[in-house]
Design a protein around this motif. Structure first.
Motif, mmCIF file in Angstrom:
data_model
loop_
_atom_site.group_PDB
_atom_site.id
_atom_site.type_symbol
_atom_site.label_atom_id
_atom_site.label_comp_id
_atom_site.label_asym_id
_atom_site.label_seq_id
_atom_site.Cartn_x
_atom_site.Cartn_y
_atom_site.Cartn_z
ATOM 1 N N SER A 183 0.975 -1.182 0.006
ATOM 2 C CA SER A 183 -0.116 0.120 -0.208
ATOM 3 C C SER A 183 0.825 1.172 0.098
ATOM 4 O O SER A 183 2.076 1.003 0.003
ATOM 5 N N THR A 184 0.183 2.606 0.066
ATOM 6 C CA THR A 184 1.132 3.579 0.291
ATOM 7 C C THR A 184 1.611 3.934 1.422
ATOM 8 O O THR A 184 2.522 4.706 1.468
ATOM 9 N N GLN A 185 1.350 2.976 2.386
ATOM 10 C CA GLN A 185 1.812 3.128 3.832
ATOM 11 C C GLN A 185 2.846 1.847 4.186
ATOM 12 O O GLN A 185 3.555 2.188 5.086
ATOM 13 N N ALA A 186 2.668 0.809 3.340
ATOM 14 C CA ALA A 186 3.428 -0.136 3.995
ATOM 15 C C ALA A 186 3.987 -1.083 2.696
ATOM 16 O O ALA A 186 3.450 -0.978 1.537
ATOM 17 N N ARG A 187 5.033 -1.703 2.889
ATOM 18 C CA ARG A 187 5.623 -2.656 1.749
ATOM 19 C C ARG A 187 4.870 -3.895 1.849
ATOM 20 O O ARG A 187 4.248 -4.233 2.698
ATOM 21 N N GLY A 188 4.897 -4.630 0.555
ATOM 22 C CA GLY A 188 4.161 -5.776 0.536
ATOM 23 C C GLY A 188 4.179 -6.129 -1.066
ATOM 24 O O GLY A 188 4.647 -5.572 -1.733
#
Length: 385
Positions: A183-188
């Protein structure tokens, strides 16, 4: 083996028989005494410091100091991939605290009771090492199972085992559901997208999409540059046209300033439309006809109006046709003919806010050979300030 008594000689001459039997009896008695003496001899077991008898042992993991491994123990030792340090895994990973390499080979794991790595294969190798306590750790367990799974955990200086951390191995797979989405807040993990008009916030653009967007951007830039050039040229032409009519404009003005110059220019407004053949018919052959006309929605109060009108009879024969006007400053104009004196009176204009009304009248239709009813019809109109 028990000592057997030798068979004696039996003859008819007892004297000669004793010559042989007496030595045999003596030898037998001596053998019995020697056997008894041997039985009474005590031999100590061998130790690491004293020679003695040794017992064989087939368990290569045995910790006995008085036995020796036999051939089976050596074969078992040769067949394993890694040799442990003498203590096999039994019931609990938490109890395995001695540094070294340990071979783990059990039927199954139960992480709840044996504190094994969740999901690990019960066959593998455990590496135990110590670390500097200044780092907040005392022991490290690194377990590599026979399928390639790698797991690590740490024991803190407070004596607490932290949870196992499954590490990536050379041979392993993960279903997408096991991994977090980017997401724009977390890696994945993320899905690729070749679209250039997608509004998704959890997908990544492919190089082809980026190229397409870049091509479109370059095209848009080129068109914007052309539009800017055309806009500058158009602005200069508008400024030239304004100055050619009434002045007051310059090329360094903004669009709002140019619009204000046009709005405030000393010009007259106008409007046009049609009465669509609106008509009125006289009540008899000896009377004229009155026609009332109106328009609205002009945005100004007109000073004058032009419109086309016709005088006909009921058989649709036209006697007069033309444009008449009424201007408040200059009066009005009607229609007449020089033959039978047919006429349409000058219209009477009544200006209104955003529109007007007009009253038009005619005389009776004169044909020179009898009368007919008069008909007035109105068509296109043009109004101005």
């Amino acid at each position: 083996m028990a000592i057997k008594e030798p068979r004696k000689f039996v003859t008819t001459d007892q004297g000669h028989a004793d010559v042989l039997n007496i030595p045999i009896t003596t030898l037998y008695e001596n053998d019995q005494a020697l056997d008894e003496a041997i039985k009474n001899i005590k031999v100590d077991e061998a130790t690491t410091t004293t020679k003695g008898i040794v017992k064989l042992n087939e368990d290569y993991k045995s910790q006995s100091r008085t036995t020796a491994p036999n051939s089976k123990a050596l074969a078992d030792l040769y067949s394993i991939s890694l040799v442990d340090k003498g203590k096999p895994f039994s019931t609990d990973f938490n109890l395995m605290l001695v540094q070294g390499i340990w071979r783990i080979d059990v039927a199954s794991f139960n992480p709840t009771t044996d504190h094994s790595p969740p999901g690990a294969n019960p066959k593998g190798v455990l590496f135990i090492s110590s670390v500097n306590v200044t780092e907040g750790m005392t022991l490290v367990h690194l377990y590599i199972d026979d399928t390639g799974g790698v797991y690590k955990r740490i024991k803190t200086v407070a004596g607490v085992w932290l949870p196992w951390d499954g590490l990536a191995s050379k041979v392993h797979t993960h279903p997408a559901s096991d991994l977090p989405s980017a997401s724009t807040q977390a890696r994945g993990i993320t899905q690729l997208n070749t679209s250039t008009n997608s509004t998704a916030t959890d997908q990544a653009a492919t190089p082809s999409a980026v190229k397409s967007a870049n091509d479109r951007a370059n095209e848009a830039y080129s068109r914007a540059d052309q539009a800017f050039t055309q806009a500058v040229d158009l602005k200069n032409k508008i400024v030239g046209a304004i100055n050619g009519k009434f002045g007051g404009a310059s090329s360094d003005m903004s669009s709002d300033q140019i619009a204000a110059a046009i709005t405030n220019a000393p010009v007259k407004r106008f409007a046009s439309g049609t009465f669509n053949g609106q008509s009125a018919t006289s009540i008899g052959i000896s009377s004229g006809v009155d026609l009332s006309l109106a328009a609205s929605g002009l945005g100004f109060s007109p000073k004058g109006v032009f419109f086309r009108i016709e005088l006909r009879d009921t058989s649709n024969r036209i006697y007069l046709s033309g444009t008449v006007y009424d201007e408040k400053s200059f009066g009005a104009q009607g229609l007449t003919d020089g033959g039978f004196n047919n006429y349409v009176n000058s219209p009477f204009l009544t200006p209104q806010n955003g529109g007007f009304t007009i009253s038009v009248a005619s005389g009776p239709v004169r044909t020179g050979g009898g009368g007919t009813q008069a008909v007035l019809k109105a068509f296109e109109w043009f109004a101005y300030e």
